[in-house]
Design a protein around this motif. Structure first.
Motif, PDB file in Angstrom:
ATOM      1  N   ALA A 259       0.843  -1.193   0.000  1.00 23.80           N
ATOM      2  CA  ALA A 259       0.000   0.000   0.000  1.00 23.80           C
ATOM      3  C   ALA A 259       0.882   1.248   0.000  1.00 23.80           C
ATOM      4  O   ALA A 259       1.924   1.269   0.654  1.00 23.80           O
ATOM      5  CB  ALA A 259      -0.902   0.003   1.231  1.00 23.80           C
ATOM      6  N   PRO A 260       0.504   2.307  -0.731  1.00 24.42           N
ATOM      7  CA  PRO A 260       1.263   3.564  -0.676  1.00 24.42           C
ATOM      8  C   PRO A 260       1.249   4.109   0.755  1.00 24.42           C
ATOM      9  O   PRO A 260       0.190   4.417   1.305  1.00 24.42           O
ATOM     10  CB  PRO A 260       0.501   4.481  -1.631  1.00 24.42           C
ATOM     11  N   VAL A 261       2.418   4.219   1.362  1.00 25.17           N
ATOM     12  CA  VAL A 261       2.509   4.511   2.791  1.00 25.17           C
ATOM     13  C   VAL A 261       1.821   5.818   3.149  1.00 25.17           C
ATOM     14  O   VAL A 261       1.094   5.904   4.146  1.00 25.17           O
ATOM     15  CB  VAL A 261       3.983   4.531   3.236  1.00 25.17           C
ATOM     16  N   ASP A 262       2.043   6.865   2.361  1.00 27.07           N
ATOM     17  CA  ASP A 262       1.455   8.161   2.673  1.00 27.07           C
ATOM     18  C   ASP A 262      -0.066   8.148   2.618  1.00 27.07           C
ATOM     19  O   ASP A 262      -0.720   9.018   3.196  1.00 27.07           O
ATOM     20  CB  ASP A 262       1.984   9.230   1.716  1.00 27.07           C
ATOM     21  N   LEU A 263      -0.615   7.185   1.908  1.00 31.81           N
ATOM     22  CA  LEU A 263      -2.063   7.140   1.743  1.00 31.81           C
ATOM     23  C   LEU A 263      -2.735   6.106   2.641  1.00 31.81           C
ATOM     24  O   LEU A 263      -3.947   5.937   2.592  1.00 31.81           O
ATOM     25  CB  LEU A 263      -2.399   6.842   0.282  1.00 31.81           C
ATOM     26  N   VAL A 264      -1.955   5.408   3.457  1.00 36.82           N
ATOM     27  CA  VAL A 264      -2.527   4.360   4.316  1.00 36.82           C
ATOM     28  C   VAL A 264      -3.641   4.889   5.226  1.00 36.82           C
ATOM     29  O   VAL A 264      -4.703   4.264   5.333  1.00 36.82           O
ATOM     30  CB  VAL A 264      -1.419   3.661   5.138  1.00 36.82           C
ATOM     31  N   PRO A 265      -3.467   6.044   5.928  1.00 40.12           N
ATOM     32  CA  PRO A 265      -4.560   6.508   6.803  1.00 40.12           C
ATOM     33  C   PRO A 265      -5.877   6.689   6.053  1.00 40.12           C
ATOM     34  O   PRO A 265      -6.941   6.293   6.545  1.00 40.12           O
ATOM     35  CB  PRO A 265      -4.030   7.841   7.343  1.00 40.12           C
ATOM     36  N   ARG A 266      -5.814   7.269   4.854  1.00 39.10           N
ATOM     37  CA  ARG A 266      -7.039   7.465   4.072  1.00 39.10           C
ATOM     38  C   ARG A 266      -7.603   6.124   3.597  1.00 39.10           C
ATOM     39  O   ARG A 266      -8.816   5.897   3.644  1.00 39.10           O
ATOM     40  CB  ARG A 266      -6.742   8.364   2.870  1.00 39.10           C
ATOM     41  N   MET A 267      -6.723   5.242   3.153  1.00 43.42           N
ATOM     42  CA  MET A 267      -7.181   3.962   2.630  1.00 43.42           C
ATOM     43  C   MET A 267      -7.810   3.107   3.718  1.00 43.42           C
ATOM     44  O   MET A 267      -8.728   2.327   3.448  1.00 43.42           O
ATOM     45  CB  MET A 267      -6.007   3.233   1.974  1.00 43.42           C
ATOM     46  N   ARG A 268      -7.320   3.234   4.942  1.00 48.30           N
ATOM     47  CA  ARG A 268      -7.886   2.453   6.036  1.00 48.30           C
ATOM     48  C   ARG A 268      -9.320   2.846   6.342  1.00 48.30           C
ATOM     49  O   ARG A 268     -10.072   2.076   6.945  1.00 48.30           O
ATOM     50  CB  ARG A 268      -7.023   2.609   7.293  1.00 48.30           C
TER      51      ARG A 268
END
Length: 530
Positions: A259-268
């Motif tokens: 998963a793109p690390v910077d986008l993990v909070p949004r993706m979760r």
């Protein structure tokens, strides 16, 4: 350069109008998974790359497989018998095994494949060195006779990651040196490689092998029944992180290896997405591959200076693995949370600093010799790590010649021993899974010691007898004690400096069922919910 979360979201929004990834009209929707870097080498024995390992599991099969609990189970084998002195091992192939060219898998194929793997892999070389005979007992059985005790026979045959002892036809294995790519890809696994559709570095496609006979047990990790429930699978490369994110959220791809690390909070927060939870050996470890053949990297003080440049907290933060994703305090070469975790020699790397690196370079008599660093620009995992490494090396006083390349180009140079002015290298930032790092015999900083088998070429003579005792020992407690001794040697000699353990989770679409959460892509057993 690492994109920020805001940049990723903006870029993702900007490409929503871009042409979508399509498939032929009337064709059943394929399963699409995105890997971290481009696929160039198709041979799981000649290549040390994860992407080739991922490819290998699609088309090849293994004798023994690791299940989700970390236990080794028969895969191509029906089973085995071992003598009381544990020196003679008899194996029987299960029925129904067939190569993609229509030929039955035989014991001769197995023996040729194991010998090729055994002249390349760290554990394989040690197993073959301890082997007196490897002989066929008919078309579907073979015997392994050891000349001395070897405590990890089944562990070796079931090695899950680079290099995996995958089985191919004897006519191919016997004719191809292990450092050279095989010219033909013929496996016996659940999928058939569609070579005519392969675009190197971009995509590889596979179709279900209709004659594959899976095991009867449920799929579990790499073990059990490998049932291809979707007829067509596509392995894709998308260097643009934002494009990966957009393609997944739009349902144009089904699975991201990382998963793109910077986008993990949004993706979760997206209920349409599922994150992997595998940990322990499924974690990853940043490390620095050092070419010990190239001066001044053959000087242990220079290597220790590199080791002092590796501030694990800074490396992990620079790559976005803060919070619960990173373990900056882990100083075990064999992974924290894994069976051989220990503190042996960890004082040497507990508090790395630029000042210590400068002092070590002065003690080494370093005169500003060129250090070639191959920087993987297309890897979202390695690019940011490389940037931190290069910055800290420069601050320590290294004369760094940075050569930014795609990983596929680096992988080709990595396995060569050329001088620096002929395409050689000194340092490469790399990442490995706990499946590779957690066993001393497969660990990249231990398993190749004094073998001359890989270009990084380290040789710590006092570590040789310790490794020999480890490979002969079968008692788990005694093996752990020896592992601590081995780790001390490796850290003191900076054979393969570690730079931080972390979790970079896979993510997939929620409409997929049967996904095996193992630590790297496993594409069988998956189907789409109705």
């Amino acid at each position: 350069m690492r994109i920020t979360r805001r940049q990723g979201l903006v870029a993702a929004a900007a490409i929503l109008a871009a042409p979508r990834i399509g498939f032929a009209q009337g064709q059943a929707r394929p399963l699409r998974f995105v890997v971290n870097v481009g696929l160039q080498n198709l041979d799981p024995i000649s290549s040390p790359s994860f992407v080739t390992r991922n490819f290998g599991y699609m088309v090849f099969d293994t004798l023994v497989s690791l299940d989700g609990k970390g236990e080794y189970k028969p895969q191509m084998l029906e089973g085995w018998e071992v003598s009381a002195d544990r020196l003679t091992w008899k194996f029987k192939l299960r029925g129904g095994l067939m190569f993609h060219d229509g030929q039955k898998v035989t014991s001769e194929d197995v023996i040729a494949s194991l010998k090729r793997w055994g002249s390349r892999d760290s554990i394989g070389r040690r197993l073959m060195a301890a082997t007196a005979e490897l002989t066929a007992d008919g078309p579907d059985a073979f015997t392994l006779k050891l000349s001395r005790p070897f405590g990890g026979v089944i562990d070796a045959l079931g090695k899950p990651s680079v290099h995996v002892p995958m089985i191919m036809p004897a006519r191919i294995a016997s004719a191809t040196p292990p450092t050279q790519q095989v010219a033909e890809i013929v496996g016996s696994g659940p999928y058939v490689f569609q070579r005519s559709e392969w675009v190197p570095g971009d995509r590889a496609t596979f179709r279900k092998f209709d004659k594959y006979v899976p095991r009867s047990e449920p799929a579990d990790g790499l073990a059990g029944g490998k049932i291809a429930k979707i007829d067509r699978v596509e392995m894709l490369t998308m260097p643009d992180i934002a494009l990966r994110y957009a393609a997944l959220t739009r349902g144009e791809v089904d699975y991201l290896e990382y998963a793109p690390v910077d986008l993990v909070p949004r993706m979760r927060r997206d209920r349409n997405l599922v994150f992997a939870q595998a940990s322990g050996r499924a974690n990853l470890m940043y490390a620095v591959s050092i070419n010990h053949f190239q001066a001044p990297m053959d000087n242990v003080l220079v290597r220790r200076a590199i080791q002092q440049c590796l501030d694990r907290g800074e490396v992990l933060a620079g790559a976005g693995f803060g919070g619960d994703l990173g373990k900056p305090d882990c100083t075990s070469m064999f992974m924290c949370g894994a069976p051989f975790e220990n503190k042996g020699g960890s004082d040497a790397i507990a508090n790395p600093s630029i000042d210590k690196a400068k002092a070590l370079l002065a003690e080494a008599g370093y005169k500003g010799e060129k250090i070639v660093v191959l920087h993987p620009l297309d890897s979202p995992l390695l690019n940011p790590f490389g940037a931190v490494l290069i910055d800290r090396m420069k601050r320590a006083g290294f004369n760094v010649d940075v050569q930014g390349l795609e990983w596929s180009a680096i992988a080709q140079r990595w396995v060569q021993k050329n001088p620096l002015d002929q395409g050689g290298w000194s340092v490469i930032p790399v990442v490995y899974t706990g499946f590779d790092m957690s066993d001393p015999l497969s660990n990249l900083g231990v398993g190749f010691n004094c073998t001359g088998n890989q270009p990084w070429g380290y040789c710590v003579q006092p570590m040789v007898p310790a490794i020999e005792r480890f490979e002969a020992e079968s008692d788990p407690a005694k093996r752990r004690a020896i592992a601590e001794e081995i780790q001390t040697f490796a850290l003191e000699n900076a054979t393969f400096p570690i730079a931080g353990q972390f979790q970079s989770p896979a993510v997939w679409r929620a409409e997929l069922s049967g996904v095996i959460d193992f630590g790297f892509p496993v594409m069988w057993n998956i189907e789409r919910k109705a």
